[in-house]
Design a protein around this motif. Sequence first.
Motif, short mmCIF file in Angstrom:
data_model
loop_
_atom_site.label_atom_id
_atom_site.label_comp_id
_atom_site.label_asym_id
_atom_site.label_seq_id
_atom_site.Cartn_x
_atom_site.Cartn_y
_atom_site.Cartn_z
N SER A 137 0.82 -1.22 0.00
CA SER A 137 0.00 0.00 0.00
C SER A 137 0.85 1.27 0.00
O SER A 137 2.02 1.26 0.42
CB SER A 137 -0.95 0.01 1.20
OG SER A 137 -0.40 -0.64 2.29
N THR A 179 -5.44 3.23 7.72
CA THR A 179 -6.84 2.99 8.08
C THR A 179 -7.15 3.24 9.55
O THR A 179 -8.30 3.08 9.97
CB THR A 179 -7.24 1.55 7.71
OG1 THR A 179 -6.24 0.67 8.29
CG2 THR A 179 -7.26 1.35 6.21
N GLY A 191 2.55 0.41 10.65
CA GLY A 191 3.70 0.39 9.74
C GLY A 191 4.84 -0.45 10.29
O GLY A 191 5.87 -0.60 9.61
N GLY A 212 4.82 -3.77 10.89
CA GLY A 212 4.91 -5.03 10.16
C GLY A 212 5.58 -4.82 8.80
O GLY A 212 6.42 -5.62 8.37
N ASP A 213 5.21 -3.73 8.13
CA ASP A 213 5.76 -3.44 6.80
C ASP A 213 7.24 -3.06 6.91
O ASP A 213 8.05 -3.42 6.04
CB ASP A 213 4.97 -2.30 6.14
CG ASP A 213 3.49 -2.65 6.03
OD1 ASP A 213 3.18 -3.85 5.92
OD2 ASP A 213 2.65 -1.73 6.08
C1 LIG Z 1 -3.25 1.06 4.10
C2 LIG Z 1 -2.52 0.26 5.11
N1 LIG Z 1 -1.54 -0.58 4.70
C3 LIG Z 1 -0.85 -1.32 5.58
C4 LIG Z 1 -1.09 -1.26 6.93
C5 LIG Z 1 -0.27 -2.19 7.80
O1 LIG Z 1 0.42 -1.66 8.82
P1 LIG Z 1 1.34 -2.62 9.75
O2 LIG Z 1 2.70 -2.61 9.12
O3 LIG Z 1 1.32 -1.97 11.07
O4 LIG Z 1 0.77 -4.00 9.76
C6 LIG Z 1 -2.08 -0.41 7.39
C7 LIG Z 1 -2.37 -0.26 8.82
O5 LIG Z 1 -3.18 0.53 9.23
C8 LIG Z 1 -2.81 0.38 6.46
O6 LIG Z 1 -3.78 1.21 6.83
#
Ligand SMILES: Cc1ncc(COP(=O)(O)O)c(C=O)c1O
Length: 408
Positions: A108, A143, A327, A329-330
């Motif tokens: 994303s 989100t 963010g 996890g990413d």
């Molecule tokens: C659009 C989007 N992508 C990815 C994520 C993943 O975030 P995380 O790395 O914390 O799992 C989120 C978390 O809100 C998000 O809104």
Amino acid sequence: KNVTSRKRPHTSRHKPASIKLCGPTLVRMLDMVCDRARQLLMKTQRSSSDSTYQKRQMIVDDDPFTRTLSVTDYAQFNNTLVGDCCLQACSLEQYESHRIPRVLSIQSHVVHGFVGNKCAAFILQLYGFEVDIINSVHFSNHTGYKTVKGSRLTADELEAIFQGLLINELLEYDYILTGYMGSGELLHVVAKYVRLIKSKSAHIKYICDPVIGDNNKLYVDRSCIEVYKNEILPLADIVTPNDFEIEVLIGKELDYKNDENQEEVIWQSLRSLHKMGPSHIIISSISADKTGGNQTMLQMRASTQFLDNQYQTFQIDFPHLEGSFTGTGDSFSALILAWFHKENNLIRACERSISILHQILRKTIEISKPINTHNRCGHELCLIESKAIIECGEILFHAVLNDKHLSS
Ligand SMILES: Cc1ncc(COP(=O)(O)O)c(C=O)c1O
Ligand SMILES: Nc1ncnc2c1ncn2[C@@H]1O[C@H](COP(=O)(O)OP(=O)(O)O)[C@@H](O)[C@H]1O
């Protein structure tokens, strides 16, 4: 070698002819050619009484970025320009080890803040990777905010992008990284092209965060689950699921806390997931609520399946920091990719990634305030401010090997 016969003062600045060579034998050969050329030039200069030898310019340019050595020899004798001789050489070994690794990252994108590709691109580029980015969503923000506006990539749009890359022969990568995908159709297209990219070379590694959900809640369309199971996992080399995602993928609920043989439950679930394809699995964090362990700590668990069906399993315990972050996890999957590339060792890659994230979160807590009152997702990561932490990669937490090396 390019010898031109032109009268002075046309000592010109035209681009030297260049020869690009790879391999140690060719490098040695080039050395010999260079030496001989120099000897001849010197001899000519000495023997010629009416030499109009001017200032001889020889530029040796050792470029640490491309790891090439260029020798440009501009020389002029007897009204003849002997020169414009450019030799550029590097050994194949040097070339391979210093070539800029290329990553295709499909995740994303948010305009404001840090999740998905915003995290991965910064981290990977900082480490010197070339990152090609495909955005699975293009949102205003993550989100966790009150409102999210934007668009999602469709399967047809993704297919068109891949076709463009394919026709222009640009589907050449060392690593593929995927995160949030949203729909089964999109994932299906991803699987089709990962298969194609991987068919070109055995060295390509696919790091997949199989984003499905968390705490018993799905984040994605249910259609993703079957595509992950049947198409994506068989292609993935490293996967980074959370414990809910493992349960969904192996189709079994895991009750770590109440099971007497908790360790066995965790390792068995990892083994079931290995059977679906990936040779490396990392669960980035398991809370003490699940493990029944020390409430102030989180646990990372990981497992590698070797070719002889032996497994190496290990864990890293690290402090649970107060607050919620997005963010992470990413950022974790991007760090794993980078350090797996540098260290070629999953244990070291995990130690570095967990330690770096811990320091990023500490920095984030120290210098940022929670975004605002209606936001239930706490802080945006202070990634830019953590540049030095990411670059340094100091190890704070060490892995503990599980003494049982399970065999299948
Ligand atoms: C659009 C989007 N992508 C990815 C994520 C993943 O975030 P995380 O790395 O914390 O799992 C989120 C978390 O809100 C998000 O809104
Ligand atoms: N509250 C926290 N305290 C300490 N570390 C955290 C915390 N939240 C995230 N992390 C770090 O970020 C990594 C990835 O976060 P995690 O929550 O496991 O992934 P995801 O966002 O995919 O659920 C963890 O392995 C840990 O290093």
